[in-house]
Scaffold this active site. Structure first.
Site, PDB file in Angstrom:
ATOM      1  N   TYR A  16      -2.959 -13.004 -43.253  1.00 13.81           N
ATOM      2  CA  TYR A  16      -3.051 -14.358 -42.699  1.00 13.81           C
ATOM      3  C   TYR A  16      -1.691 -15.055 -42.657  1.00 13.81           C
ATOM      4  CZ  TYR A  16      -7.681 -13.086 -44.394  1.00 13.81           C
ATOM      5  OH  TYR A  16      -8.832 -12.404 -44.673  1.00 13.81           O
ATOM      6  N   TYR A 144     -18.270 -15.724 -46.640  1.00 10.00           N
ATOM      7  CA  TYR A 144     -17.163 -14.885 -46.171  1.00 10.00           C
ATOM      8  C   TYR A 144     -17.567 -13.434 -46.393  1.00 10.00           C
ATOM      9  CZ  TYR A 144     -12.824 -12.466 -45.566  1.00 10.00           C
ATOM     10  OH  TYR A 144     -11.879 -11.578 -45.109  1.00 10.00           O
TER      11      TYR A 144
HETATM   12  C1  PLP Z   1     -17.968 -11.211 -50.358  1.00  7.61           C
HETATM   13  C2  PLP Z   1     -16.989 -10.379 -49.589  1.00  7.61           C
HETATM   14  N1  PLP Z   1     -17.443  -9.517 -48.679  1.00  7.61           N
HETATM   15  C3  PLP Z   1     -16.608  -8.719 -47.970  1.00  7.61           C
HETATM   16  C4  PLP Z   1     -15.245  -8.805 -48.146  1.00  7.61           C
HETATM   17  C5  PLP Z   1     -14.334  -7.925 -47.343  1.00  7.61           C
HETATM   18  O1  PLP Z   1     -13.801  -6.931 -48.145  1.00  7.61           O
HETATM   19  P1  PLP Z   1     -12.454  -6.156 -47.709  1.00  7.61           P
HETATM   20  O2  PLP Z   1     -11.347  -7.145 -47.841  1.00  7.61           O
HETATM   21  O3  PLP Z   1     -12.366  -5.024 -48.683  1.00  7.61           O
HETATM   22  O4  PLP Z   1     -12.665  -5.701 -46.307  1.00  7.61           O
HETATM   23  C6  PLP Z   1     -14.731  -9.709 -49.078  1.00  7.61           C
HETATM   24  C7  PLP Z   1     -13.268  -9.823 -49.292  1.00  7.61           C
HETATM   25  O5  PLP Z   1     -12.769 -10.751 -49.871  1.00  7.61           O
HETATM   26  C8  PLP Z   1     -15.619 -10.511 -49.822  1.00  7.61           C
HETATM   27  O6  PLP Z   1     -15.179 -11.399 -50.728  1.00  7.61           O
END
Ligand code: PLP
Length: 423
Positions: A16, A144
């Protein structure tokens, strides 16, 4: 180093950031336990566990050994048509430690991809039941789930970092994030909204997807586990699959092995990542029940996914070792001790003029400020004070490795006070 830093600044994107006006970066030489050592010799106490995954700390002898041993056998082999013991052993372990209905494991490269796979599972399941009209997802605002397109489509549509793609993302169904906090009874408005939305749209809804109890990068919000139980009951009543994204919460972060245990909820599909490998390597998993796994193939079809690095043997071996470290239950008392210290030491900031809210749960402590935190300035204060804390938006939070001791954690919470005074 200044040459390397200049090259980094000009040629390498960090998360970002802009290539023309990047935020500063700090070069790391090594890391050990809860300390990150910078190239100039400074040591920082890590309050982030490298975006929440490094739960056992850096350079852990057992995790290192797991990788070294596997490396002597093979670093990688394709998973199409081949299989191997590290994957089989890890799948057994994951099935063992997750809720009982989850019996089938799909390994994938990252948390975001585990979400893509979960969404595919849900869509393929309903298509194979001859109900293709069930193709939309229901989620709560403030979530998220990652940066790939399917994942982005269920992130918060405004604050979820992906607003600029909203014109190309599929339109899913959003309800407000639950306002009921973990220690509160369910707010009638939370119940009313979710019930109304589901009863109106259930014929189109393939699955509900959400982070259980803790919404992470969407705002570090904690909500009542009872909301999850209520949602599970509605999903069952209306034939909707329940996908829980435990990528951030899984493996102990909230004080229980998985956050869904706070509500005794058993999802149809669960996404795991981050701490699964003790933070060593990128590998994630999507687990599902026999009903969903068999249902996907009810029309003779196959699950349409298969990444190159699926079930990478090094990642499987280190994940297995990381989960074994959690099978010795000392992490539970460590996380409980972190929780009570965070509670005690962060609550003093509740009355600070810059602070809107303070909350803690498990090994997560959050200080929410009224204004957006000027990241570069505050980051500099943190580094100069010997800690690594990375705020975002209006949130300064801690998610340290579980092995942190009282003194180091105290240093983290005190430095937050120093930063708040500058806001
Ligand atoms: C709840 C949640 N799901 C999915 C993700 C995505 O994971 P990655 O960064 O390994 O793709 C994140 C990343 O922060 C997350 O906090």
């Amino acid at each position: 180093m200044s040459d390397s830093l200049e090259f980094d600044r000009r040629h390498i994107w960090h998360p970002y950031t802009s290539m023309t006006d990047p935020l500063p970066t700090y070069p790391v030489m090594s890391a050990e336990g809860v300390r990150i050592k910078l190239s100039d010799g400074r040591e920082l106490i890590d309050g982030m566990a490298s975006w929440w995954c490094m739960i056992h700390g850096y350079n852990h002898p057992k995790l290192n050994a797991a990788i070294e041993q596997q490396l002597k056998k093979t670093a990688h082999v394709m998973f199409g048509g081949l299989t191997h013991e590290p994957a089989i052993q890890l799948a057994r372990t994951l099935i063992d430690v997750t809720p009982e209905p989850l019996q089938h494991v799909f390994f994938c490269d990252s948390g975001s991809v585990s979400i893509e796979v979960a969404i595919k599972m849900a869509l393929q399941f309903w298509a194979a039941q001859a109900r293709p009209e069930k193709h939309r997802l229901l989620t709560i605002r403030g979530g998220y789930h990652g940066d790939t397109f399917g994942a982005m489509s269920v992130c918060d549509p405004i604050s979820g970092m992906h607003e600029r793609f909203s014109h190309v993302l599929p339109k899913h169904i959003f309800v407000d994030r639950p306002r009921s906090r973990p220690d509160e009874p369910l707010h009638p408005a939370d119940i009313e909204q979710i019930e109304r939305t589901i009863s109106k749209n259930h014929r189109q809804i393939a699955a509900a997807i959400l982070e259980p109890v803790v919404q992470g990068a969407g705002g570090m919000w904690f909500y009542a586990p009872a909301y999850l139980s209520h949602l599970q009951a509605l999903c069952r009543r209306y034939d909707i699959l329940l996908i829980l994204d435990e990528v951030a919460t899984g493996f102990g972060r909230t004080g229980l092995m998985f956050a869904c245990e706070h509500a005794e909820v058993e999802p149809d599909i669960m996404c795991l990542g981050k701490a699964m490998t003790g933070g060593y390597l990128s590998q994630a998993a999507t687990l599902t029940s026999s009903r969903v796994a068999e249902g996907i193939s009810a029309d003779g079809g196959v699950l349409m996914h298969g990444p190159t690095f699926m079930a990478n043997p090094l990642a499987c071996a280190v994940a297995q070792q990381s989960i074994e470290l959690l099978q010795d239950d000392t992490w539970r008392s460590r996380v409980a001790a972190i929780e009570s210290q965070l509670d005690e030491e962060l609550s003093q900031y509740g009355g600070h003029r810059a602070v809107a809210d303070v909350r803690t749960l498990g090994a997560i402590g959050v200080v929410q400020t009224h204004a957006t935190v000027p990241i570069a300035t505050v980051q500099k204060i943190f580094v100069e004070s010997g800690v690594w804390i990375r705020p975002f938006n209006n949130l300064i939070y801690l998610m340290p490795p579980f092995i942190i001791n009282r003194r180091d954690l105290h240093q983290l919470t005190s430095v937050i006070g120093r930063a708040l005074d500058t806001l």
